[in-house]
Design a protein around this motif. Structure first.
Motif, short mmCIF file in Angstrom:
data_model
loop_
_atom_site.label_atom_id
_atom_site.label_comp_id
_atom_site.label_asym_id
_atom_site.label_seq_id
_atom_site.Cartn_x
_atom_site.Cartn_y
_atom_site.Cartn_z
N SER A 41 3.16 2.51 -0.06
CA SER A 41 3.13 2.46 -1.53
C SER A 41 3.62 3.79 -2.08
O SER A 41 3.14 4.85 -1.68
N GLU A 42 4.61 3.72 -3.00
CA GLU A 42 5.16 4.92 -3.62
C GLU A 42 5.38 4.68 -5.11
O GLU A 42 6.15 3.77 -5.49
N GLN A 43 4.69 5.47 -5.95
CA GLN A 43 4.85 5.42 -7.40
C GLN A 43 4.70 4.00 -7.95
O GLN A 43 5.49 3.53 -8.75
N GLY A 44 3.69 3.31 -7.47
CA GLY A 44 3.38 1.99 -7.98
C GLY A 44 4.20 0.86 -7.40
O GLY A 44 4.05 -0.29 -7.80
N SER A 45 5.11 1.14 -6.47
CA SER A 45 5.92 0.11 -5.84
C SER A 45 5.64 0.09 -4.34
O SER A 45 5.21 1.08 -3.76
N PHE A 46 5.88 -1.09 -3.73
CA PHE A 46 5.67 -1.25 -2.29
C PHE A 46 7.01 -1.19 -1.57
O PHE A 46 8.01 -1.72 -2.04
N GLN A 57 12.62 -1.76 -0.57
CA GLN A 57 11.63 -2.10 -1.58
C GLN A 57 11.23 -3.57 -1.45
O GLN A 57 12.06 -4.45 -1.22
N ALA A 101 -2.57 -5.24 -2.05
CA ALA A 101 -2.68 -3.84 -1.61
C ALA A 101 -3.25 -3.74 -0.20
O ALA A 101 -3.14 -2.69 0.44
#
Length: 572
Positions: free
Chosen positions: A394-399, A409, A416
């Motif tokens: 998970s990075e900056q609200g994206s998977f 992406q 989650a």
């Protein structure tokens, strides 16, 4: 760049705005919209003639387009040469001899309708062709302005037959555009492949040159070795002679021997240098051969991609040949919704796509019966989409699905709980209405202990620890991979519970295990201390041998024991 021939034609006709109107009226609506959309000023001027992406008044739009082109020579050039490129059959008349035979073929309609012939007569610079055109227009009545540029009306006000006709035409045009795009991509790939082939040929030439140099060096080396042998023999002879000579000649013989030794040492040094040069040359040849192999592999990959494009072209060609009421091209939006290329939704029966392997946003062909009821659905991207294995991050609200070499992406919503866990993903490439990404995610931990069971163990951890000594296995042999911090404790501790345990580091190669895992009852994977490369290799090896895979989220001995107790199929 325009040839002198077409430059003269353009210079003669660029300010003939009535001629430009004829060209625009004989151009498809989709082409006109392509010219207008990128030009913001022109788009504003023509907005009143366009509704919901469709032209509602072609004559008005053509007038505004031609008027605007008075200040844009580039637009006039596009109007002329686009018509020339899209009317190959009509333009063949310019290559024919001006005689009675070609006049008869013109009158028969071989080179197009009267609208196209009227445009052709203005383009044709040949003096002798004027009589043929005059005779043609005497036999055929010129079209009125209404016939030359019919307006496009909103299909919602017409009958069902007109609506179906326009929908079919729209679908055919969309497929033509898609086919043109594929042809363009194919052409670019062929050009790239030709460049690669040239590079390979160039490298092959370099290898041949290096080989020739090596042969020369080898010959020189043989010559030096032979000379060295002669000098060594001479040295031995002189040394023996010096030992037998009298004391008067001792000093002189010593000097000769020393000179010979110095010369011999210099020759040995030169030979050593030549050997080093040969070794460097061998390394260069090996590197060039490796690059040659890589280029060949790239060429094979591009060839495979060309085959994929050819398959798509064949599908599109098949679609064009068939009645549009039998097949619909588009994308799968959801499990029960299919969106055609013309943006018309089709509702699918429940479970219709369950066993097809299709993912959301994948391009496919939907087969329907005469009543529009879906019969089956077939992927158009079967050979393009890829299955990858990695870990969810998970990075900056994206998977993102992260593999050993790259990350992609995730374009579909997921829970989650997948974070940090191994998964399989379906990767779709970038398309006109889709970005590259992962459009399907399946957990590799289907056999892993559920969160509810883990919670129940957490609440009663102390009683469970007291009863661990009572857990009885049947001597099963289990391979545990990962959990490097406590790895060596698995073998000793779990052996007291009836298990034969073999532990391997999560960062150690498993080349020695690729022969098969059939001797093991199960493979336990400690997912938190394991390289991605080893994860893929151990999964493939276990699946190939038909061995049970158990994923353990905890690396402690108690956690691994509990995981094996719940998941090992033969545990009592």
């Amino acid at each position: 760049m325009m040839s002198e021939y077409w430059a003269a034609v353009y210079e003669r006709l660029q300010n003939d705005y009535d001629f430009l109107k004829l060209l625009c009226n004989d151009t498809s609506n989709s082409e006109l919209l392509k010219w207008i959309t990128p030009n913001k000023l022109l788009q504003l001027k023509c907005a009143r003639f366009i509704k919901k992406g469709k032209i509602v008044s072609k004559s008005g739009l053509v007038d505004e387009l031609v008027k605007h082109s008075a200040n844009e020579p580039a637009l006039r050039r596009i109007i002329l040469f686009n018509w020339i490129e899209n009317n190959h059959l009509t333009m063949k008349f310019l290559d024919a001899n001006v005689d009675e035979k070609i006049a008869d073929e013109l009158n028969s309609g071989k080179f197009g309708n009267i609208q196209k012939i009227e445009i052709l007569s203005k383009i044709d610079p040949r003096e002798g062709a004027g009589k043929i055109y005059s005779k043609y227009f005497e036999l055929h009545e010129k079209p009125s302005s209404a016939e030359a540029g019919p307006e496009i009306c909103d299909t919602r006000t017409e009958g069902g037959a007109a609506k179906n006709t326009e929908t079919s035409e729209l679908r055919i045009k969309q497929l033509e555009q898609a086919l043109d795009s594929v042809k363009k991509d194919n052409k670019e790939l062929k050009e790239s492949l030709e460049l690669r082939v040239k590079e390979v040929a160039k490298l092959s030439g370099k290898i041949a040159e290096q080989t020739e140099c090596l042969n020369e060096w080898q010959q020189q080396s043989e010559q030096l070795r032979a000379k060295l042998g002669e000098l060594n023999a001479k040295l031995e002879f002189e040394t023996k002679a010096a030992c037998e000579s009298t004391d008067l000649f001792d000093n002189e013989q010593s000097l000769i021997i020393n000179d010979l030794r110095v010369y011999s040492d210099s020759l040995k040094t030169e030979v050593a240098n030549l050997k080093q040069a040969l070794a460097n040359r061998d390394a260069s040849v090996a590197r060039l051969e490796k690059e040659n192999t890589e280029l060949k592999d790239i060429a094979k990959t591009e060839s495979g991609y060309n085959n994929t494009i050819a398959n798509l072209q064949a599908k599109l060609a098949e679609f064009e040949k068939n009645d549009s009421s039998d097949m619909i091209a588009g994308q799968l939006v959801s499990k029960q919704l299919f969106l055609s290329l013309s943006k018309e939704p089709v509702v699918l029966p429940e479970g219709f796509t369950q066993k097809t392997g299709l993912v959301f946003d994948e391009f496919a062909l939907l087969y329907v019966d005469e009543n529009g009821v879906p019969l089956k659905i077939e992927s158009l991207e079967r050979n393009i989409k890829k299955e990858i294995i990695g870990i969810i991050k998970s990075e900056q609200g994206s998977f993102f699905l992260e593999t050993e070499d790259d990350k992609f992406q995730v374009m579909v919503p997921i829970s989650a709980k997948f974070i940090g866990r191994p998964v399989r993903g379906v990767l779709l490439p970038e398309a006109e209405s889709r970005v590259e990404g992962v459009y399907r995610v399946d957990s590799l931990e289907s056999e892993m202990t559920t969160p509810q069971a883990a919670g129940r163990r957490a609440k009663s951890s102390k009683p469970a620890l007291r009863k661990e000594k009572d857990v009885i296995f049947n001597g099963e042999k289990v391979l545990i991979v990962g959990g490097d911090r406590v790895g060596h404790e698995y073998e000793q501790t779990l052996a007291s519970h009836g298990l034969e345990v073999v532990w391997r580091s999560g960062f150690e190669s498993i080349k020695d295990l690729r022969g098969g895992l059939s001797s093991y009852k199960a493979v336990a994977v400690i997912v938190k201390q394991l390289s991605h490369t080893l994860l893929r290799e151990i999964i493939l090896a276990a699946e190939k041998s038909g061995v049970q895979i158990i994923f353990c989220a905890k690396r402690g001995v108690s956690g691994v024991l509990g995981c094996l107790k719940e998941n090992l199929s033969s545990c009592k």
